[in-house]
Design an enzyme around this catalytic site. Structure first.
Site, mmCIF file in Angstrom:
data_model
loop_
_atom_site.group_PDB
_atom_site.id
_atom_site.type_symbol
_atom_site.label_atom_id
_atom_site.label_comp_id
_atom_site.label_asym_id
_atom_site.label_seq_id
_atom_site.Cartn_x
_atom_site.Cartn_y
_atom_site.Cartn_z
ATOM 1 C CE1 TYR A 131 -3.533 2.707 0.771
ATOM 2 C CE2 TYR A 131 -2.192 3.257 2.675
ATOM 3 C CZ TYR A 131 -3.232 3.560 1.816
ATOM 4 O OH TYR A 131 -3.966 4.705 2.003
ATOM 5 C CD GLU A 141 -7.849 7.820 5.791
ATOM 6 O OE1 GLU A 141 -7.723 7.667 7.026
ATOM 7 O OE2 GLU A 141 -6.943 7.565 4.987
ATOM 8 C CD1 TRP A 189 -3.633 1.940 6.037
ATOM 9 C CD2 TRP A 189 -5.694 2.756 6.308
ATOM 10 N NE1 TRP A 189 -4.196 2.084 4.784
ATOM 11 C CE2 TRP A 189 -5.465 2.582 4.913
ATOM 12 C CE3 TRP A 189 -6.934 3.261 6.726
ATOM 13 C CZ2 TRP A 189 -6.429 2.881 3.956
ATOM 14 C CZ3 TRP A 189 -7.886 3.558 5.764
ATOM 15 C CH2 TRP A 189 -7.629 3.369 4.396
#
Length: 203
Positions: free
Chosen positions: A32, A54, A62
């Site tokens: 990522y 988010e 995350w």
């Protein structure tokens, strides 16, 4: 490796490339970081998806959201705002029963209402244009992770404007994370092989 500041928080991988520690251990996070994070996203669906994720990430790591992203995309019809805007009460319970996503009722409801706000915002240039209009004149140049701010004057202003437009779960920390994720600011550490990779900000 040249270009890495002394006492930096960067880790040089077995490929000879420097990354922050959070992007060095987990292959999913590393991929990522290397391919997505901080690259420009300027289309409505892309910005909407990242804004939603988010929001779901708030209070979580995350890594959890990234692992669940395929399930999120399947559950929320690819994050196409027009489809989600049409969800009704009957669509909420199946989402709450979906173990593949974060089952937070308030965040699920916010995703639906944010989709409706996104459709409505098309009358005024659209979500992507609004978000990018808050691009600052300069970007942070952090050497250490603690140098990276959690908010900025622009993220505070963007949060306020999104709320005015009917969005929720868009606090200043969430909007700053969005700005980092889609390239509006570059918070890659100095010396990282990804610094300046967006083409928007110099290394």
């Amino acid at each position: 490796m040249t270009g890495i500041p002394a006492h930096s928080d960067l880790v040089v991988g077995d490929d000879g490339l420097a990354r922050p520690e959070w992007a060095s251990m987990d292959p999913l996070l590393r991929d990522y970081y290397d391919t997505e994070w901080g690259m420009p996203v300027t289309d409505e669906r892309g910005v909407f998806e990242r804004l939603c994720l988010e929001g779901f990430q708030a209070g979580l790591s995350w890594a959890i959201i990234l692992r669940k992203r395929p399930a999120f995309r399947a559950a929320f019809d690819g994050f196409v705002p027009d489809i989600i805007a049409g969800y009704g009460d009957a669509d909420i319970e199946p989402l709450m029963a979906n173990a593949g996503i974060v089952r937070n009722r308030r965040k699920i409801i916010a995703t639906i209402s944010n989709a409706r706000a996104t459709v409505d915002l098309r009358k005024d240039n659209g979500l992507a244009a609004l978000v990018w209009s808050f691009q600052p004149a300069s970007t942070p140049r952090p050497e250490h992770l603690e140098d990276i701010p959690a908010t900025s004057p622009e993220s505070v202003a963007l949060s306020e404007e999104l709320r005015r437009r009917g969005y929720s779960f868009v606090g200043p920390t969430t909007t700053f994370a969005l700005m980092e994720a889609i390239g509006i600011v570059d918070t890659h550490l100095l010396g990282s092989h990804r610094r300046g990779s967006s083409g928007i900000w110099p290394r």
